[in-house]
Design a protein around this motif. Sequence first.
Motif: not given
Length: 484
Positions: A269, A279, A292, A295, A299, A321, A324
């Motif tokens: 990513a 990503l 996940s 991601l 975050r 997305y 999440h």
Amino acid sequence: MSFGTYARRVRNQDLPYGLRHTSLRYAVERYMPVGYHATWDYITSRAGRIRTDETALLRALDILETSREARLAEMAAFALRRTSEKRDRRTLSAGEHRYRHGWRWPGPDAHEAMHQTVQTLWAQRQRLPFPEVPSLVTLDSTVADCVQTYLRRGGALHPDHRDILRSCLADLRAVRFDYRSPISGALTYFLQLRKMAELMAHDALPLVRRAWHGDAERIAEVFLAARGQMTYLPRLHTDEETRAWIAGVVVARHETWVAELHGQVAGFAALDDQWLEHLYVAPEAQGHGIGSALLAQARKARPSLLNLHVFQQNTGARRLYERHGFTLVALGDGDDNEENLPDAHYRRRATAEPRQPEPAGGLNESLTCAFPLALADDVRTAVGVMPIPGHCSATSFEVTVGEDRVTVPERIYHPEPTSEALSALPPRPAGDPALPLHPSPRRVRPAAPPRPDHRLTGAMGHPVRGATDRRVRRGDRGGCPPRA
């Protein structure tokens, strides 16, 4: 002797076969990534009857050498990366340290080795007497549920168990055994439990770390393989141009994170300002929680705001997305992307905690308020009922936050208690130390004890015979005249 010496003895046909078999055992003692017995059981179960079959003996050695070569290559790349990171003053995370030095089988057969080791440990654990430790019963049952599901699914961890396994593994690592306490009888039992949890975590959960220029080649392979599955994308650049762009732009200029599984980069990513630029997950590693994990790291790196663009036809990524917490902002027609394909703009903002209005003044023991996390260090635990006789009401006052009663400093709120409220308070219990009338809001550190003068004392703090203080002897600082 070294591993290579014993490996050469195993291959030496001039030696007796019994000595060659024993040399393989000694080689396992020099390299046992999942423990001696587990390593021996795995290589012998895959090789065959090594006690009488020379081909099986050499096959077992080949399995062990393949894993060792993968381990050495991985550690050599890790050493080069750490040399580069130390120049940038980057430290090694605790998670990667456990990943590099924990229970894990490196090599192309990593999944098979760790899956079989968990099976063996689970069969041994069922024969052990369960120790009656009330504080660890819940933890044991939770990990046992994860292990049973992992084995029942053929070595695939259930998606709902990923976060549970991380939490349980952290709790197991925090357990400290005292041989003088009753919990010492549970040592073997819970060490095996922790080993099984660690093997499952290293088999199914990726390691997310910062990328360096040595990862550019593997990142380019993941990028090309992942986009190769998107048949709707036009081919605009050659593979050589893509590799040069990955090394010169994505890795060099962006904040790039990679997900490593079984010692290989399986996804990456790239972040630029408040945007998640890329990503991608390798096709063979999709469906294992790598997207996940990447991601979640993105975050964490951009907790307040994170934007991204995704092709509208990439429905799987859009579901990820939205799962999440990303919300759709706008749909584009593709004019602003190189492929000229319709895309979607997603955004995720940090949710703000609700805050109630501040009090206007006065005392209210049932008051409920919320204060920002930045002021959490300023909140001190309250003892008794505030205000109490002898306590300055202008310094702090008590409020109820949830189920806890805390004292909020005066720089947040400035209550002004009335004389009637102070006079209605019960007297201070006997033995309760009186508080100062005007306590200082700033804690004063006690003065540090003077350091011993090592010129006048020995290693254990005893005076040295014949030592003199040069400052007193010179008389230029202490106001004493020099000696005649």
